[in-house]
Write a protein that holds these residues in place. Sequence first.
Motif, PDB file in Angstrom:
ATOM      1  N   ARG A  16     -30.991  25.504 -15.405  1.00  0.00           N
ATOM      2  CA  ARG A  16     -30.072  26.447 -14.766  1.00  0.00           C
ATOM      3  C   ARG A  16     -29.933  26.149 -13.270  1.00  0.00           C
ATOM      4  NH1 ARG A  16     -28.671  31.786 -16.101  1.00  0.00           N
ATOM      5  NH2 ARG A  16     -30.180  31.717 -17.824  1.00  0.00           N
ATOM      6  N   LEU A  17     -31.050  25.917 -12.586  1.00  0.00           N
ATOM      7  CA  LEU A  17     -31.006  25.643 -11.154  1.00  0.00           C
ATOM      8  C   LEU A  17     -30.190  24.393 -10.856  1.00  0.00           C
ATOM      9  CD1 LEU A  17     -32.077  26.284  -8.261  1.00  0.00           C
ATOM     10  CD2 LEU A  17     -33.989  24.744  -8.779  1.00  0.00           C
ATOM     11  N   LEU A  32     -27.186  33.279 -27.432  1.00  0.00           N
ATOM     12  CA  LEU A  32     -27.223  31.870 -27.057  1.00  0.00           C
ATOM     13  C   LEU A  32     -27.035  31.704 -25.553  1.00  0.00           C
ATOM     14  CD1 LEU A  32     -25.084  30.175 -29.857  1.00  0.00           C
ATOM     15  CD2 LEU A  32     -27.472  30.936 -29.909  1.00  0.00           C
ATOM     16  N   THR A  33     -27.869  30.851 -24.950  1.00  0.00           N
ATOM     17  CA  THR A  33     -27.714  30.471 -23.550  1.00  0.00           C
ATOM     18  C   THR A  33     -27.383  28.988 -23.492  1.00  0.00           C
ATOM     19  OG1 THR A  33     -29.265  32.145 -22.745  1.00  0.00           O
ATOM     20  CG2 THR A  33     -28.840  30.254 -21.303  1.00  0.00           C
ATOM     21  N   TRP A  34     -26.221  28.691 -22.935  1.00  0.00           N
ATOM     22  CA  TRP A  34     -25.766  27.311 -22.777  1.00  0.00           C
ATOM     23  C   TRP A  34     -25.835  26.925 -21.304  1.00  0.00           C
ATOM     24  CZ3 TRP A  34     -24.451  24.288 -26.918  1.00  0.00           C
ATOM     25  CH2 TRP A  34     -24.142  24.933 -28.122  1.00  0.00           C
ATOM     26  N   VAL A  35     -26.252  25.691 -21.036  1.00  0.00           N
ATOM     27  CA  VAL A  35     -26.269  25.157 -19.686  1.00  0.00           C
ATOM     28  C   VAL A  35     -25.516  23.837 -19.700  1.00  0.00           C
ATOM     29  CG1 VAL A  35     -27.676  24.344 -17.766  1.00  0.00           C
ATOM     30  CG2 VAL A  35     -28.493  26.234 -19.188  1.00  0.00           C
ATOM     31  N   ASP A  36     -24.511  23.741 -18.848  1.00  0.00           N
ATOM     32  CA  ASP A  36     -23.746  22.501 -18.709  1.00  0.00           C
ATOM     33  C   ASP A  36     -23.985  21.991 -17.295  1.00  0.00           C
ATOM     34  OD1 ASP A  36     -22.026  20.404 -18.838  1.00  0.00           O
ATOM     35  OD2 ASP A  36     -20.194  21.594 -18.901  1.00  0.00           O
ATOM     36  N   THR A 139     -37.419  26.630  -0.607  1.00  0.00           N
ATOM     37  CA  THR A 139     -37.684  25.456  -1.422  1.00  0.00           C
ATOM     38  C   THR A 139     -38.357  25.843  -2.730  1.00  0.00           C
ATOM     39  OG1 THR A 139     -37.953  24.131   0.580  1.00  0.00           O
ATOM     40  CG2 THR A 139     -38.796  23.203  -1.478  1.00  0.00           C
ATOM     41  N   ARG A 140     -37.765  25.391  -3.832  1.00  0.00           N
ATOM     42  CA  ARG A 140     -38.334  25.630  -5.162  1.00  0.00           C
ATOM     43  C   ARG A 140     -38.491  24.336  -5.952  1.00  0.00           C
ATOM     44  NH1 ARG A 140     -34.903  29.601  -8.460  1.00  0.00           N
ATOM     45  NH2 ARG A 140     -36.726  29.499  -9.816  1.00  0.00           N
ATOM     46  N   ALA A 141     -38.002  23.220  -5.409  1.00  0.00           N
ATOM     47  CA  ALA A 141     -38.059  21.953  -6.145  1.00  0.00           C
ATOM     48  C   ALA A 141     -38.401  20.824  -5.192  1.00  0.00           C
ATOM     49  CB  ALA A 141     -36.726  21.679  -6.831  1.00  0.00           C
ATOM     50  N   TRP A 142     -39.163  19.865  -5.703  1.00  0.00           N
ATOM     51  CA  TRP A 142     -39.618  18.731  -4.895  1.00  0.00           C
ATOM     52  C   TRP A 142     -39.342  17.439  -5.656  1.00  0.00           C
ATOM     53  CZ3 TRP A 142     -41.908  23.332  -5.662  1.00  0.00           C
ATOM     54  CH2 TRP A 142     -42.140  24.123  -4.509  1.00  0.00           C
ATOM     55  N   TYR A 143     -38.827  16.459  -4.921  1.00  0.00           N
ATOM     56  CA  TYR A 143     -38.524  15.139  -5.479  1.00  0.00           C
ATOM     57  C   TYR A 143     -39.442  14.123  -4.831  1.00  0.00           C
ATOM     58  CZ  TYR A 143     -36.054  10.691  -6.062  1.00  0.00           C
ATOM     59  OH  TYR A 143     -35.729   9.384  -6.339  1.00  0.00           O
ATOM     60  N   PHE A 161     -40.774  21.815 -10.072  1.00  0.00           N
ATOM     61  CA  PHE A 161     -39.941  23.003  -9.882  1.00  0.00           C
ATOM     62  C   PHE A 161     -40.824  24.232  -9.993  1.00  0.00           C
ATOM     63  CE2 PHE A 161     -37.687  26.220 -12.631  1.00  0.00           C
ATOM     64  CZ  PHE A 161     -37.004  26.849 -11.602  1.00  0.00           C
ATOM     65  N   LEU A 162     -40.776  25.090  -8.988  1.00  0.00           N
ATOM     66  CA  LEU A 162     -41.601  26.293  -8.960  1.00  0.00           C
ATOM     67  C   LEU A 162     -40.875  27.448  -9.627  1.00  0.00           C
ATOM     68  CD1 LEU A 162     -44.232  27.613  -7.899  1.00  0.00           C
ATOM     69  CD2 LEU A 162     -42.942  28.247  -5.837  1.00  0.00           C
ATOM     70  N   ASP A 163     -41.501  28.019 -10.659  1.00  0.00           N
ATOM     71  CA  ASP A 163     -40.954  29.172 -11.368  1.00  0.00           C
ATOM     72  C   ASP A 163     -42.075  30.196 -11.478  1.00  0.00           C
ATOM     73  OD1 ASP A 163     -39.129  30.724 -12.769  1.00  0.00           O
ATOM     74  OD2 ASP A 163     -39.707  29.887 -14.709  1.00  0.00           O
TER      75      ASP A 163
END
Length: 236
Positions: A16-17, A32-36, A139-143, A161-163
Motif C-alpha cells: 500500500r505504501l 477484497l483489497t486490491w493494490v496496483d 521515515t518508515r522505510a529504508w533502502y 519497512f516499519l509497521d
Amino acid sequence: MVTVADCQRVQTNWYRLRAETCGGEVWTDGPLTWVDGPDGQNLMFPTEMTGTAVLRGVERARDRGLTIVGAWLDPGVDPTPLAEAGFTRGWSPWWMTADLSDTVGCPDPRVELQVETSDYQDEDPDYRKLLAVARRQPTRAWYAAAYTARARRFAGRAWSFLDGDLAGVFDMDVWEPFRRRRFGTGLLHAVCAAARRAGARHAVLNATPEGKLLYSSSGFTQIGEGITWWHHLGSR
C-alpha cells in the motif's frame, strides 16, 4: 508473539505504501483489497472471496493493459474463486520472523543506506523512482545498497519497512556474480538495524528456499507458509 497474520498485514501495508507513494491505486471491493503499484496488481490476503468480485479485479487489470495479476492467500482460505477466474497456483512464501535484539550481524562497510541512487539510471529507471518511499517523512522505510570494495560495483539491495513495532524486510537480492560473499548478511543487518533504531522489535519476511538458509543463520525462524496465485492475462 509474531503471527502469520502479522506478516500478512505488514506485507499488505508495504504494498500500500509503495502504491500510494508512486502513483498507484489501492481499493476495496467488499472483503477484497486490491493494490496496483510497483509490484503490479495484487489481491492481498482475502479472508473470503466470490468469483464475481475476483473477475471484476481481473477485468480492471485487463482494461489497464496489464499482463499478470497476483493474489496472496492464506492456506486456510478457499481458493476456488481464483481457480474459476483463471488463476493458477504459484510459489509458496515461507513466513519467517526474528527478535531484533537477537539477530546476528554487524555493520558491513560495503553496504550503505540511501535515499537516492544512480544505480538504476540506465537499466531500470522505474526502480529508481521507488526511493521516493525512503524519502517520505516521517521515515518508515529504508533502502540499502551493497557494493564491491574495489571497483565499487553494485552488488545487491534490500528494503525494510516499519509497521508498528514490526519491521518487514522486502526485495532483498544479491546479484548472481556476487553471491556467497556475505553481501546478503550485510544488507539484512543494515535494514534491520535502521528499523530497530526507529522502534521495531521484531522483523518479518517471506523467504524462498534459496533465501531461507541466510535468514536462518541470522536468527530468523519459520512460523508458517502462504500461497500465491497468478493470472496471466491474454487478449480479449
